[in-house]
Design a protein around this motif. Structure first.
Motif, PDB file in Angstrom:
ATOM      1  N   ALA A  39     123.643   7.645 112.333  1.00  0.00           N
ATOM      2  CA  ALA A  39     123.900   6.370 113.010  1.00  0.00           C
ATOM      3  C   ALA A  39     122.911   6.217 114.170  1.00  0.00           C
ATOM      4  O   ALA A  39     122.514   7.212 114.795  1.00  0.00           O
ATOM      5  CB  ALA A  39     125.340   6.335 113.518  1.00  0.00           C
ATOM      6  N   PRO A  40     122.502   4.990 114.470  1.00  0.00           N
ATOM      7  CA  PRO A  40     121.486   4.751 115.505  1.00  0.00           C
ATOM      8  C   PRO A  40     121.825   5.334 116.873  1.00  0.00           C
ATOM      9  O   PRO A  40     120.920   5.753 117.604  1.00  0.00           O
ATOM     10  CB  PRO A  40     121.397   3.225 115.573  1.00  0.00           C
ATOM     11  CG  PRO A  40     121.939   2.734 114.284  1.00  0.00           C
ATOM     12  CD  PRO A  40     122.932   3.759 113.815  1.00  0.00           C
ATOM     13  N   GLU A  41     123.093   5.402 117.215  1.00  0.00           N
ATOM     14  CA  GLU A  41     123.453   5.905 118.548  1.00  0.00           C
ATOM     15  C   GLU A  41     123.141   7.387 118.743  1.00  0.00           C
ATOM     16  O   GLU A  41     123.152   7.893 119.854  1.00  0.00           O
ATOM     17  CB  GLU A  41     124.932   5.632 118.866  1.00  0.00           C
ATOM     18  CG  GLU A  41     125.916   6.308 117.940  1.00  0.00           C
ATOM     19  CD  GLU A  41     126.420   5.411 116.821  1.00  0.00           C
ATOM     20  OE1 GLU A  41     125.664   4.538 116.353  1.00  0.00           O
ATOM     21  OE2 GLU A  41     127.583   5.589 116.411  1.00  0.00           O
ATOM     22  N   TYR A  42     122.804   8.093 117.651  1.00  0.00           N
ATOM     23  CA  TYR A  42     122.487   9.512 117.768  1.00  0.00           C
ATOM     24  C   TYR A  42     120.988   9.771 117.906  1.00  0.00           C
ATOM     25  O   TYR A  42     120.563  10.933 117.959  1.00  0.00           O
ATOM     26  CB  TYR A  42     123.072  10.293 116.594  1.00  0.00           C
ATOM     27  CG  TYR A  42     124.578  10.219 116.581  1.00  0.00           C
ATOM     28  CD1 TYR A  42     125.322  10.776 117.610  1.00  0.00           C
ATOM     29  CD2 TYR A  42     125.252   9.546 115.571  1.00  0.00           C
ATOM     30  CE1 TYR A  42     126.705  10.676 117.633  1.00  0.00           C
ATOM     31  CE2 TYR A  42     126.627   9.450 115.578  1.00  0.00           C
ATOM     32  CZ  TYR A  42     127.358  10.011 116.606  1.00  0.00           C
ATOM     33  OH  TYR A  42     128.723   9.906 116.616  1.00  0.00           O
ATOM     34  N   ALA A  43     120.176   8.737 118.010  1.00  0.00           N
ATOM     35  CA  ALA A  43     118.727   8.911 118.156  1.00  0.00           C
ATOM     36  C   ALA A  43     118.358   9.849 119.309  1.00  0.00           C
ATOM     37  O   ALA A  43     117.518  10.741 119.130  1.00  0.00           O
ATOM     38  CB  ALA A  43     118.035   7.556 118.295  1.00  0.00           C
ATOM     39  N   PRO A  44     118.955   9.711 120.511  1.00  0.00           N
ATOM     40  CA  PRO A  44     118.579  10.625 121.596  1.00  0.00           C
ATOM     41  C   PRO A  44     118.875  12.097 121.284  1.00  0.00           C
ATOM     42  O   PRO A  44     118.215  12.994 121.811  1.00  0.00           O
ATOM     43  CB  PRO A  44     119.426  10.150 122.781  1.00  0.00           C
ATOM     44  CG  PRO A  44     119.756   8.730 122.475  1.00  0.00           C
ATOM     45  CD  PRO A  44     119.880   8.672 120.971  1.00  0.00           C
ATOM     46  N   ALA A  45     119.826  12.354 120.429  1.00  0.00           N
ATOM     47  CA  ALA A  45     120.198  13.732 120.095  1.00  0.00           C
ATOM     48  C   ALA A  45     119.126  14.422 119.252  1.00  0.00           C
ATOM     49  O   ALA A  45     119.129  15.648 119.127  1.00  0.00           O
ATOM     50  CB  ALA A  45     121.536  13.760 119.365  1.00  0.00           C
ATOM     51  N   LEU A  46     118.200  13.653 118.692  1.00  0.00           N
ATOM     52  CA  LEU A  46     117.141  14.225 117.863  1.00  0.00           C
ATOM     53  C   LEU A  46     115.930  14.669 118.683  1.00  0.00           C
ATOM     54  O   LEU A  46     115.027  15.321 118.145  1.00  0.00           O
ATOM     55  CB  LEU A  46     116.702  13.202 116.801  1.00  0.00           C
ATOM     56  CG  LEU A  46     117.789  12.805 115.801  1.00  0.00           C
ATOM     57  CD1 LEU A  46     117.294  11.672 114.905  1.00  0.00           C
ATOM     58  CD2 LEU A  46     118.232  14.003 114.980  1.00  0.00           C
ATOM     59  N   THR A  47     115.910  14.349 119.964  1.00  0.00           N
ATOM     60  CA  THR A  47     114.796  14.739 120.823  1.00  0.00           C
ATOM     61  C   THR A  47     114.620  16.252 120.785  1.00  0.00           C
ATOM     62  O   THR A  47     115.584  17.007 120.954  1.00  0.00           O
ATOM     63  CB  THR A  47     115.045  14.286 122.273  1.00  0.00           C
ATOM     64  OG1 THR A  47     115.211  12.872 122.279  1.00  0.00           O
ATOM     65  CG2 THR A  47     113.893  14.680 123.183  1.00  0.00           C
ATOM     66  N   GLY A  48     113.408  16.699 120.532  1.00  0.00           N
ATOM     67  CA  GLY A  48     113.114  18.124 120.454  1.00  0.00           C
ATOM     68  C   GLY A  48     113.006  18.638 119.028  1.00  0.00           C
ATOM     69  O   GLY A  48     112.499  19.739 118.810  1.00  0.00           O
ATOM     70  N   LEU A  49     113.462  17.882 118.049  1.00  0.00           N
ATOM     71  CA  LEU A  49     113.307  18.263 116.648  1.00  0.00           C
ATOM     72  C   LEU A  49     111.987  17.719 116.125  1.00  0.00           C
ATOM     73  O   LEU A  49     111.524  16.671 116.569  1.00  0.00           O
ATOM     74  CB  LEU A  49     114.457  17.724 115.796  1.00  0.00           C
ATOM     75  CG  LEU A  49     115.844  18.295 116.073  1.00  0.00           C
ATOM     76  CD1 LEU A  49     116.869  17.655 115.133  1.00  0.00           C
ATOM     77  CD2 LEU A  49     115.858  19.809 115.926  1.00  0.00           C
ATOM     78  N   ALA A  50     111.383  18.437 115.172  1.00  0.00           N
ATOM     79  CA  ALA A  50     110.105  18.014 114.611  1.00  0.00           C
ATOM     80  C   ALA A  50     109.977  18.507 113.180  1.00  0.00           C
ATOM     81  O   ALA A  50     110.680  19.444 112.766  1.00  0.00           O
ATOM     82  CB  ALA A  50     108.959  18.565 115.454  1.00  0.00           C
ATOM     83  N   ALA A  51     109.077  17.888 112.439  1.00  0.00           N
ATOM     84  CA  ALA A  51     108.788  18.337 111.082  1.00  0.00           C
ATOM     85  C   ALA A  51     108.395  19.810 111.124  1.00  0.00           C
ATOM     86  O   ALA A  51     107.697  20.260 112.037  1.00  0.00           O
ATOM     87  CB  ALA A  51     107.679  17.495 110.474  1.00  0.00           C
ATOM     88  N   GLY A  52     108.887  20.566 110.152  1.00  0.00           N
ATOM     89  CA  GLY A  52     108.619  21.993 110.075  1.00  0.00           C
ATOM     90  C   GLY A  52     109.725  22.848 110.660  1.00  0.00           C
ATOM     91  O   GLY A  52     109.809  24.040 110.369  1.00  0.00           O
ATOM     92  N   ALA A  53     110.573  22.249 111.501  1.00  0.00           N
ATOM     93  CA  ALA A  53     111.660  23.010 112.116  1.00  0.00           C
ATOM     94  C   ALA A  53     112.752  23.303 111.097  1.00  0.00           C
ATOM     95  O   ALA A  53     113.042  22.485 110.226  1.00  0.00           O
ATOM     96  CB  ALA A  53     112.246  22.243 113.298  1.00  0.00           C
TER      97      ALA A  53
END
Length: 137
Positions: A39-53
């Motif tokens: 859901a869009p409201e969880y966008a800030p929770a993805l900060t710090g994740l990146a491809a390859g992780a």
């Protein structure tokens, strides 16, 4: 201390896997790449994740039976019945799925991942980072 144990899905799995009988039993057994759609409201929770992780995805196995306490591991009737807590069977009192996956791409709140055997529409409960040696013991 709170006693509220209600879970609120973050989103769902979007996958070509729709039939539990033909889905792989584990992600590394031929699961297709798929998406975690949050859901869009969880966008800030993805900060710090990146491809390859590598991440741990917790899902609610919504099509699993909740009254099963013993299974034949991997559905093999030649193996003796085993308690579900000693197996990775989706059928269990609280059908929480645990999946270690690799992020391939992030686009907004959509994460493309590898090695997720969850069925299309499976609710996503949480995402956690893999912490190297701590999670590899």
């Amino acid at each position: 201390m709170t006693t509220d144990t209600r879970l609120h899905p973050l989103g769902y799995v979007e996958s070509t896997l729709i039939n539990p009988d033909s889905a792989p039993r584990q992600g590394d057994e031929g699961a297709p790449d798929c998406d975690l759609v949050l859901a869009p409201e969880y966008a800030p929770a993805l900060t710090g994740l990146a491809a390859g992780a590598e991440i741990v995805v917790l899902t609610w196995l919504d099509r699993a039976a909740r009254d099963v306490l013993e299974v034949h591991p991997r559905g093999d009737l030649t193996r003796p019945p085993t308690g579900v807590f000693a197996t990775r069977s989706p059928h269990r009192p609280n059908p929480i799925g645990l999946h270690v996956v690799t992020i391939l791409e992030i686009a907004g709140t959509r994460l493309r991942v590898r090695d997720l055997e969850a069925l299309n529409g499976t609710p996503v409960l949480d995402i956690k980072p893999v912490l190297g040696p701590v999670d590899r013991r």
